[in-house]
Design a protein around this motif. Structure first.
Motif, PDB file in Angstrom:
ATOM      1  N   LYS A   1       3.465   3.218  -5.049  1.00 28.11           N
ATOM      2  CA  LYS A   1       4.245   4.534  -5.498  1.00 28.11           C
ATOM      3  C   LYS A   1       2.672   4.479  -7.288  1.00 28.11           C
ATOM      4  O   LYS A   1       2.091   5.416  -7.386  1.00 28.11           O
ATOM      5  CB  LYS A   1       5.273   3.914  -6.345  1.00 28.11           C
ATOM      6  N   SER A   2       2.671   3.297  -7.858  1.00 23.01           N
ATOM      7  CA  SER A   2       1.719   3.788  -9.237  1.00 23.01           C
ATOM      8  C   SER A   2       0.303   3.784  -8.664  1.00 23.01           C
ATOM      9  O   SER A   2      -0.481   4.445  -9.644  1.00 23.01           O
ATOM     10  CB  SER A   2       2.140   2.135  -9.667  1.00 23.01           C
TER      11      SER A   2
ATOM     12  N   HIS B   1       3.806  11.694  -6.205  1.00 22.78           N
ATOM     13  CA  HIS B   1       4.934  10.271  -5.362  1.00 22.78           C
ATOM     14  C   HIS B   1       5.825  11.357  -4.872  1.00 22.78           C
ATOM     15  O   HIS B   1       6.146  12.067  -5.868  1.00 22.78           O
ATOM     16  CB  HIS B   1       4.708   9.460  -6.126  1.00 22.78           C
TER      17      HIS B   1
ATOM     18  N   GLN C   1       8.200   9.725  -2.326  1.00 20.82           N
ATOM     19  CA  GLN C   1       9.115   9.110  -1.680  1.00 20.82           C
ATOM     20  C   GLN C   1       8.415   8.071  -1.108  1.00 20.82           C
ATOM     21  O   GLN C   1       6.810   8.410  -0.118  1.00 20.82           O
ATOM     22  CB  GLN C   1      10.783   9.333  -0.966  1.00 20.82           C
ATOM     23  N   THR C   2       8.621   6.585  -0.288  1.00 24.00           N
ATOM     24  CA  THR C   2       8.044   5.420   0.028  1.00 24.00           C
ATOM     25  C   THR C   2       9.730   5.678   0.879  1.00 24.00           C
ATOM     26  O   THR C   2      10.720   4.880   0.322  1.00 24.00           O
ATOM     27  CB  THR C   2       8.188   4.311  -0.734  1.00 24.00           C
TER      28      THR C   2
ATOM     29  N   ALA D   1       4.310   6.195   2.191  1.00 21.98           N
ATOM     30  CA  ALA D   1       4.788   6.334   0.905  1.00 21.98           C
ATOM     31  C   ALA D   1       4.109   7.968   1.826  1.00 21.98           C
ATOM     32  O   ALA D   1       2.732   8.502   2.319  1.00 21.98           O
ATOM     33  CB  ALA D   1       3.733   5.963   0.201  1.00 21.98           C
TER      34      ALA D   1
ATOM     35  N   ALA E   1       3.065  11.797   0.320  1.00 14.55           N
ATOM     36  CA  ALA E   1       2.606  11.862  -1.420  1.00 14.55           C
ATOM     37  C   ALA E   1       1.896  13.505  -1.055  1.00 14.55           C
ATOM     38  O   ALA E   1       1.974  14.305  -0.187  1.00 14.55           O
ATOM     39  CB  ALA E   1       1.630  11.489  -1.990  1.00 14.55           C
TER      40      ALA E   1
END
Length: 285
Positions: free
Chosen positions: A216-217, A226, A228-229, A277, A279
């Motif tokens: 995420k970072s 972002h 969700q993962t 992820a 995005a």
């Protein structure tokens, strides 16, 4: 962090040029990765024709599936052998045509800005040990993605090898009692750096294994938003007699349902060999 070296690049190309990806999603736990990944990707497909860039497309399995759905698919892949395989299969006339198939590094895509509705990064982040290089891949995806478009990013879990060695899949090899295997695990667990030992030539080549928060970072650092993962396989792959259960229709449906039910559980993300992820590109970018 370690830089990608010429030796790393040669090992990665050797691994993929050997044809290991041709049927990977048709055997072992690859079958649930294939089913679940398509299910997740399908949530971001529209009924209208989309321009889709499959960056790091391997042998073209996702590109072919999306082309069959009548989308305009551009496949980019670093391995010349994978590109040749995809082109030869397309030339056979047995599949729906992929719009373009090209050799390319994910950090440099020969397309104009804001040109793709959807981008798949189903592998490029695996093989870049340096954080800055992974962010460069994400920034290149950001560049060619249309404002409001979606990018789907695959990552391997930090704990994938460890859980594999502890599961029934490692049983016949007694991997956890092998000091070479344990040294490999220490590098993965401590720093995310997967360095394949010479003793295990069939293991995936030089790679980086993510923690969910790291993934995420990096996405945020690249300028993407972002969303969700989610876990791809979730924890169900570790079930005893996985292959037999997968062949049983009712058991397969149960495994897939469990994977779907827990896909957003942050406490279980690391148990899934793969994460996806989601995005987007801000419309003001």
């Amino acid at each position: 962090m370690e830089m990608e070296t010429e030796k790393d690049r040669d090992q990665i190309l050797e691994y993929y040029n050997s044809g290991k990806e041709i049927d990977r999603l048709l055997r072992g736990i690859g079958v649930i990765e294939w089913e679940r990944s398509r299910e997740i990707i399908s949530r971001y497909l529209s009924e209208e024709k989309m321009v889709i860039y499959d960056i790091g497309g391997g042998t073209g399995v996702y590109s072919r599936w999306l082309a069959e759905l009548d989308h305009e698919v551009h496949m980019f892949e670093l391995s010349p052998s994978n590109v040749q395989y995809a082109r030869e299969l397309q030339a056979s006339g047995q599949i729906s045509p992929i719009h373009r198939i090209e050799i390319a590094d994910a950090r440099s895509i020969a397309r104009v800005d804001d040109s793709a509705d959807l981008i798949l990064l189903m592998g490029p982040l695996y093989h870049l040990p340096e954080k800055d290089e992974r962010i460069a891949v994400l920034q290149e995806a950001l560049r060619v993605l249309k404002p409001g478009g979606t990018v789907i990013i695959a990552a391997i879990s930090r704990f994938s090898s460890t859980l594999w060695g502890l599961s029934v899949f490692g049983q016949q090899n007694n991997l956890i009692d092998d000091h070479v295997f344990m040294e490999m695990l220490e590098g993965e667990l401590n720093e995310g750096q997967h360095i394949r030992p010479d003793k295990f030539p069939n293991f995936i080549s030089r790679a980086f294994f993510h923690l969910p928060a790291e993934l995420k970072s990096e996405i945020v650092a690249a300028g993407l938003t972002h969303i969700q993962t989610v876990a791809v396989e979730g924890p169900v792959w570790i079930v005893p007699a996985f292959a037999e259960k997968w062949e049983d229709t009712k058991s397969r449906e149960t495994l897939l349902k469990i994977s779907s039910l827990v896909e957003n559980q942050e406490s279980l993300l690391g148990m899934s060999p793969h994460m996806l992820a989601i995005a987007t590109k801000n419309t003001n970018t």
